[in-house]
Design a protein around this motif. Structure first.
Motif, PDB file in Angstrom:
ATOM      1  N   LYS A  44      64.824 -17.720  41.684  1.00  0.00           N
ATOM      2  CA  LYS A  44      63.475 -17.916  41.164  1.00  0.00           C
ATOM      3  C   LYS A  44      62.595 -16.741  41.614  1.00  0.00           C
ATOM      4  N   PRO A  87      63.695 -23.116  35.812  1.00  0.00           N
ATOM      5  CA  PRO A  87      64.391 -24.405  35.662  1.00  0.00           C
ATOM      6  C   PRO A  87      64.931 -24.630  34.243  1.00  0.00           C
ATOM      7  N   ALA A 104      68.711 -21.249  43.551  1.00  0.00           N
ATOM      8  CA  ALA A 104      67.429 -21.342  42.843  1.00  0.00           C
ATOM      9  C   ALA A 104      66.760 -22.696  43.042  1.00  0.00           C
ATOM     10  N   THR A 105      66.549 -23.095  44.287  1.00  0.00           N
ATOM     11  CA  THR A 105      65.889 -24.377  44.617  1.00  0.00           C
ATOM     12  C   THR A 105      66.422 -25.509  43.741  1.00  0.00           C
ATOM     13  N   MET A 106      67.715 -25.479  43.486  1.00  0.00           N
ATOM     14  CA  MET A 106      68.274 -26.399  42.485  1.00  0.00           C
ATOM     15  C   MET A 106      68.860 -27.642  43.151  1.00  0.00           C
ATOM     16  N   THR A 107      68.276 -28.782  42.819  1.00  0.00           N
ATOM     17  CA  THR A 107      68.734 -30.048  43.387  1.00  0.00           C
ATOM     18  C   THR A 107      70.070 -30.452  42.769  1.00  0.00           C
ATOM     19  N   ARG A 112      73.368 -32.987  36.354  1.00  0.00           N
ATOM     20  CA  ARG A 112      73.682 -31.548  36.413  1.00  0.00           C
ATOM     21  C   ARG A 112      75.148 -31.323  36.788  1.00  0.00           C
ATOM     22  N   GLY A 153      61.918 -29.837  33.020  1.00  0.00           N
ATOM     23  CA  GLY A 153      63.333 -29.722  33.374  1.00  0.00           C
ATOM     24  C   GLY A 153      63.599 -29.874  34.866  1.00  0.00           C
ATOM     25  N   THR A 154      62.579 -30.199  35.646  1.00  0.00           N
ATOM     26  CA  THR A 154      62.783 -30.346  37.090  1.00  0.00           C
ATOM     27  C   THR A 154      62.953 -31.817  37.460  1.00  0.00           C
ATOM     28  N   THR A 155      63.412 -32.028  38.677  1.00  0.00           N
ATOM     29  CA  THR A 155      63.521 -33.404  39.177  1.00  0.00           C
ATOM     30  C   THR A 155      62.119 -33.991  39.363  1.00  0.00           C
ATOM     31  N   ASP A 193      58.749 -30.508  44.258  1.00  0.00           N
ATOM     32  CA  ASP A 193      59.389 -30.524  45.579  1.00  0.00           C
ATOM     33  C   ASP A 193      58.352 -30.180  46.648  1.00  0.00           C
ATOM     34  N   ILE A 196      58.317 -26.541  47.614  1.00  0.00           N
ATOM     35  CA  ILE A 196      57.682 -25.584  46.692  1.00  0.00           C
ATOM     36  C   ILE A 196      56.161 -25.744  46.726  1.00  0.00           C
ATOM     37  N   GLU A 217      66.280 -34.788  48.267  1.00  0.00           N
ATOM     38  CA  GLU A 217      67.130 -34.008  47.371  1.00  0.00           C
ATOM     39  C   GLU A 217      67.742 -32.806  48.082  1.00  0.00           C
ATOM     40  N   TYR A 219      69.391 -29.138  47.980  1.00  0.00           N
ATOM     41  CA  TYR A 219      69.541 -27.939  47.142  1.00  0.00           C
ATOM     42  C   TYR A 219      70.975 -27.433  47.296  1.00  0.00           C
TER      43      TYR A 219
HETATM   44  N1  GLU Z   1      64.541 -28.898  43.066  1.00  0.00           N
HETATM   45  C1  GLU Z   1      63.970 -29.294  41.830  1.00  0.00           C
HETATM   46  C2  GLU Z   1      64.964 -29.223  40.713  1.00  0.00           C
HETATM   47  O1  GLU Z   1      66.045 -28.745  40.909  1.00  0.00           O
HETATM   48  C3  GLU Z   1      62.760 -28.496  41.473  1.00  0.00           C
HETATM   49  C4  GLU Z   1      62.833 -27.054  41.722  1.00  0.00           C
HETATM   50  C5  GLU Z   1      63.372 -26.293  40.561  1.00  0.00           C
HETATM   51  O2  GLU Z   1      63.591 -26.793  39.488  1.00  0.00           O
HETATM   52  O3  GLU Z   1      63.613 -25.142  40.750  1.00  0.00           O
HETATM   53  O4  GLU Z   1      64.680 -29.679  39.637  1.00  0.00           O
END
Ligand code: GLU
Length: 266
Positions: A44, A87, A104-107, A112, A153-155, A193, A196, A217, A219
């Motif tokens: 990101k 995202p 990328a801060t991805m949960t 997914r 598209g985020t959690t 989050d 963030i 959550e 990452y």
């Molecule tokens: N961690 C959350 C997610 O994966 C929000 C951060 C993001 O999307 O980068 O949806």
């Protein structure tokens, strides 16, 4: 003559089989990266303190993780190339082959996991609500009937729809645009989050994060859902295990989230 033909056939099939073997080896992503001498990572660019640009420099927790993975895989932390992801586009950039992995801060979520594979978690965050100081909002339930900013598209989007079904959602494609919505008073709160939101509060103390967390959550680093990525994922899992054991993950947390480290204990 017959013997010569048989001998030629044996030699030909041996060469053919060796060729197939080499091809199979090439389809291993870890070997490909080593041969290329560069790790390509989707990160990101607008999510302080994980991946963001300040004073012209791309930096953050995720950026440091990517450098550490390059060191582990290629022996040099600088052999990494960054590609910006959001995202909305990160999974397609991974699956099209534009990047080797996402940090990328991805949960990690079950939906997914149907389209990508994840490493073990390297960081834990939770959904939280950010408001302008002095506003009457106290809990997530107070968001029903109010305008709230999320990134599509985020959690954060999924959780908010669940916890405050009557909310009036204002969806944006990036965190930059979403936060601009808050700055311009287009919404009364932002849900995302905590890790963030902490980045926004660092620079804008007129905002605050409510104490409640309504999810937990992990990452994860994301990989293509493909047998060729298995050894790469194995290597990254080992690296994360070692970084955790040696205290490097805790060090990164205290470096990038110094004010809020109590909220990110795990
Ligand atoms: N961690 C959350 C997610 O994966 C929000 C951060 C993001 O999307 O980068 O949806």
């Amino acid at each position: 003559m017959f013997k010569k033909i048989i001998l030629c056939l044996i030699m030909f099939s041996t060469l053919f089989l060796c060729g197939c073997g080499a091809k199979k080896e090439n389809s291993d992503q870890l070997s490909e990266i080593k041969k290329r001498g560069e790790l390509i990572v989707g990160v990101k660019y607008d999510s302080k303190p994980f991946g963001y640009i300040e004073n012209g420099k791309l930096q953050g927790y995720d950026i440091d993780i990517a450098h550490l993975l390059a060191k582990r895989i290629l022996g040099n932390e600088n052999l990494v190339r960054f590609v910006e992801v959001t995202p909305s586009n990160r999974i397609s950039k991974l699956n099209s082959g534009e990047v080797d992995m996402l940090v990328a801060t991805m949960t990690v979520t079950p939906s997914r996991q149907e389209v990508v594979d994840f490493s073990v978690p390297y960081f834990y965050a939770g959904q939280a609500v950010m408001i302008r100081r002095g506003t009457s909002i106290k809990t997530i339930g107070d968001l029903n009937g109010r305008r709230v900013v999320i990134v599509l598209g985020t959690t954060g989007e999924t959780s908010l729809r669940y916890f405050a079904p009557e909310v009036i959602l204002q969806g944006y494609r990036s965190y930059k645009e979403a936060f601009a919505g808050m700055l311009n008073n287009r919404a009364e709160a932002m849900s995302a989050d905590d890790a963030i939101l902490a980045g926004f509060v660092m620079d804008h103390p007129e905002f605050m994060i409510l104490p409640q967390r309504y999810t937990q959550e992990g990452y994860g680093v994301a990989f293509r859902k493909d047998a060729a990525a298995a050894s790469l994922r194995y290597e990254v899992n080992n690296a994360i295990g070692e970084l955790r054991k040696k205290g490097h993950l805790n060090y990164l947390k205290s470096l990038w989230l110094p004010q809020s480290s109590d909220n990110f204990k795990k």
